[in-house]
Design a protein around this motif. Sequence first.
Motif, PDB file in Angstrom:
ATOM      1  N   PRO A  67      31.211 -15.380  22.048  1.00  0.00           N
ATOM      2  CA  PRO A  67      32.377 -16.253  22.061  1.00  0.00           C
ATOM      3  C   PRO A  67      33.138 -16.224  23.376  1.00  0.00           C
ATOM      4  O   PRO A  67      33.122 -15.221  24.089  1.00  0.00           O
ATOM      5  N   ALA A  68      33.791 -17.335  23.673  1.00  0.00           N
ATOM      6  CA  ALA A  68      34.710 -17.426  24.804  1.00  0.00           C
ATOM      7  C   ALA A  68      35.931 -18.197  24.314  1.00  0.00           C
ATOM      8  O   ALA A  68      35.858 -18.883  23.276  1.00  0.00           O
ATOM      9  N   PHE A  69      37.029 -18.083  25.029  1.00  0.00           N
ATOM     10  CA  PHE A  69      38.306 -18.594  24.512  1.00  0.00           C
ATOM     11  C   PHE A  69      39.075 -19.339  25.594  1.00  0.00           C
ATOM     12  O   PHE A  69      39.274 -18.804  26.684  1.00  0.00           O
ATOM     13  N   ARG A  70      39.499 -20.545  25.286  1.00  0.00           N
ATOM     14  CA  ARG A  70      40.346 -21.283  26.219  1.00  0.00           C
ATOM     15  C   ARG A  70      41.376 -22.058  25.408  1.00  0.00           C
ATOM     16  O   ARG A  70      41.023 -22.744  24.443  1.00  0.00           O
ATOM     17  N   ALA A  71      42.656 -21.946  25.804  1.00  0.00           N
ATOM     18  CA  ALA A  71      43.713 -22.657  25.069  1.00  0.00           C
ATOM     19  C   ALA A  71      43.747 -24.110  25.528  1.00  0.00           C
ATOM     20  O   ALA A  71      44.603 -24.503  26.310  1.00  0.00           O
TER      21      ALA A  71
ATOM     22  N   GLY B  33      51.090  -1.612  28.540  1.00  0.00           N
ATOM     23  CA  GLY B  33      51.741  -2.537  29.459  1.00  0.00           C
ATOM     24  C   GLY B  33      50.774  -3.200  30.423  1.00  0.00           C
ATOM     25  O   GLY B  33      51.197  -3.839  31.386  1.00  0.00           O
ATOM     26  N   ARG B  34      49.459  -3.059  30.196  1.00  0.00           N
ATOM     27  CA  ARG B  34      48.490  -3.737  31.070  1.00  0.00           C
ATOM     28  C   ARG B  34      48.211  -5.136  30.518  1.00  0.00           C
ATOM     29  O   ARG B  34      48.228  -5.325  29.304  1.00  0.00           O
ATOM     30  N   THR B  35      47.966  -6.073  31.439  1.00  0.00           N
ATOM     31  CA  THR B  35      47.676  -7.434  30.971  1.00  0.00           C
ATOM     32  C   THR B  35      46.183  -7.598  30.768  1.00  0.00           C
ATOM     33  O   THR B  35      45.390  -7.426  31.685  1.00  0.00           O
ATOM     34  N   LEU B  36      45.830  -7.895  29.535  1.00  0.00           N
ATOM     35  CA  LEU B  36      44.429  -8.123  29.175  1.00  0.00           C
ATOM     36  C   LEU B  36      44.267  -9.605  28.827  1.00  0.00           C
ATOM     37  O   LEU B  36      45.243 -10.294  28.571  1.00  0.00           O
ATOM     38  N   ALA B  37      43.022 -10.078  28.820  1.00  0.00           N
ATOM     39  CA  ALA B  37      42.800 -11.477  28.429  1.00  0.00           C
ATOM     40  C   ALA B  37      41.475 -11.614  27.712  1.00  0.00           C
ATOM     41  O   ALA B  37      40.510 -10.900  28.005  1.00  0.00           O
ATOM     42  N   LEU B  38      41.447 -12.550  26.748  1.00  0.00           N
ATOM     43  CA  LEU B  38      40.183 -12.908  26.096  1.00  0.00           C
ATOM     44  C   LEU B  38      39.378 -13.689  27.120  1.00  0.00           C
ATOM     45  O   LEU B  38      39.943 -14.509  27.855  1.00  0.00           O
ATOM     46  N   ARG B  39      38.080 -13.475  27.160  1.00  0.00           N
ATOM     47  CA  ARG B  39      37.307 -14.117  28.231  1.00  0.00           C
ATOM     48  C   ARG B  39      37.239 -15.638  28.075  1.00  0.00           C
ATOM     49  O   ARG B  39      36.914 -16.128  27.003  1.00  0.00           O
TER      50      ARG B  39
ATOM     51  N   ILE C 238      34.591  -8.845  25.013  1.00  0.00           N
ATOM     52  CA  ILE C 238      35.209 -10.171  24.980  1.00  0.00           C
ATOM     53  C   ILE C 238      36.624 -10.121  25.557  1.00  0.00           C
ATOM     54  O   ILE C 238      37.237 -11.163  25.756  1.00  0.00           O
ATOM     55  N   PHE C 239      37.158  -8.933  25.835  1.00  0.00           N
ATOM     56  CA  PHE C 239      38.395  -8.929  26.620  1.00  0.00           C
ATOM     57  C   PHE C 239      38.274  -7.953  27.781  1.00  0.00           C
ATOM     58  O   PHE C 239      37.554  -6.971  27.716  1.00  0.00           O
ATOM     59  N   GLU C 240      38.979  -8.298  28.846  1.00  0.00           N
ATOM     60  CA  GLU C 240      38.929  -7.534  30.100  1.00  0.00           C
ATOM     61  C   GLU C 240      40.350  -7.517  30.658  1.00  0.00           C
ATOM     62  O   GLU C 240      41.223  -8.247  30.186  1.00  0.00           O
ATOM     63  N   TYR C 241      40.563  -6.759  31.740  1.00  0.00           N
ATOM     64  CA  TYR C 241      41.824  -6.914  32.466  1.00  0.00           C
ATOM     65  C   TYR C 241      41.892  -8.360  32.941  1.00  0.00           C
ATOM     66  O   TYR C 241      40.907  -8.897  33.461  1.00  0.00           O
TER      67      TYR C 241
END
Length: 420
Positions: free
Chosen positions: A110-114, A74-80, A43-46
């Motif tokens: 699950p997926a995530f969008r603000a 220090g890598r930027t990850l994100a919830l899909r 559920i999270f990737e770069y």
Amino acid sequence: MKLRSVKGTNDILPEQQGAWSAIVNAAERVLGNAGAGHITVPIFEYAEVFERSVGESSDIVVQKEMYAFEDRGGRTLALRPELTAGIMRAFSEHGMHTRPAPVKLWSYGPAFRAENVQRGRYRQFHQIDYEIVGTDSPLADAETVQLMYDVLAECGLTRHVMMLGSVGDPEDAAAYNAYLREQLGPRSADLSEVSRERLRLNPMRVLDSKEKQDQELIAGLDRPLDRLAEPARMHFEQVRRYLDDWGVPYEVDTSIVRGLDYYRRTAFEAHHQGIGAQSALGGGGRYDGLLKLLGGPDLPAIGWAFGLERIADAMSEEAASSSAEDGDVRLFLVPLDEEAVSEAAGLAVKLRPTGRVEYPYHRRAPGKGLGEADKRGATHAALRGQSEREAGVWQLKDLRTGEQRAVSQEDLKALLESAA
Ligand code: HAM
């Protein structure tokens, strides 16, 4: 202070879980029968996986809808924000192009969008996703649309409508965007702020606007479907011919525009009028070129995703129940004396591999036991006291019909088996 859930997230309570499983099972049946394999990706990737794929002019990037964060390295990850990008990353990483083409995959989670929260629009939501990679045949497009329709039908829905369109090849989209800039550019001061921004980044998205001032400006303009060049137009006609042959109902939407940048040619959505303003149960389209963009082989692909919350909402609107639920048996054992309590416990252990069995940990009067069975959602109750023990039986009561008869333990097992 009492702790609360994060805005835009939902708890799925036990009584809702049945509908949810029915939806996932329906998808698994329909997609499995079409030859799709089940894949689960993180559920999270770069963050780059999503930034590259959903596109810089998609709402997800423009409106900063991605939940991105830095890890300890220090890598930027994100919830899909969706599942397609991760599945394509996995496809490429595992060299799945060496498998017999086309490769069909399905997934859910699950997926995530603000996003701004409202009915049907949440910050954590769940998708069922289907992708087919390695074919540019219009037959695959038609089959993909038909599978979307079928999953909804398998969920028991009857009031869903498929909308079908085409965003054309990249050259068509570029030409159409140029046309819109030419038409709307001089009048951009009259557009809403969001549409002005869209006109700059991805003019086609202006067509999505529900604002009255925008609607008035775009009313007389050509739609993407009116301006397709020959290859995309032919492709679209063929997709339609297959769907017509198979009797899959759909409506042509001349101005379908999807919120993600990766689409080309066929684009489609499934809508339901009973679930409020966010009426899209799902959407998808062809996205040849995305795999290559992620560093994989240059293979054509098409797919779709549903929002599970929205299907569940549509099901309760239609009071639809999946065929999977209809034959359900839930057994409640009612011990009428102390000895029957341990008999019920022993029998539950024996029967549970076959189906759902519950019992109270203390003896019950018959009326109270039956009331409890009802409250716990049982379909059947089986009572046992001194006289049943002597006869070697349980008194089985069908709580839906009221019918009652004496049965053996084997009969109870057979009853549960009949529902399995
Ligand atoms: P999408 O149209 O962005 O497409 O999302 C698909 C479905 O997910 C929507 O139709 C909706 O039912 C549900 N959905 C999206 N955002 C939310 C939200 N904030 N709350 C509740 N439900 C939501 C995609 O995601 C593409 N990946 C589909 C695809 C697969 N295209 C090709 N392959």
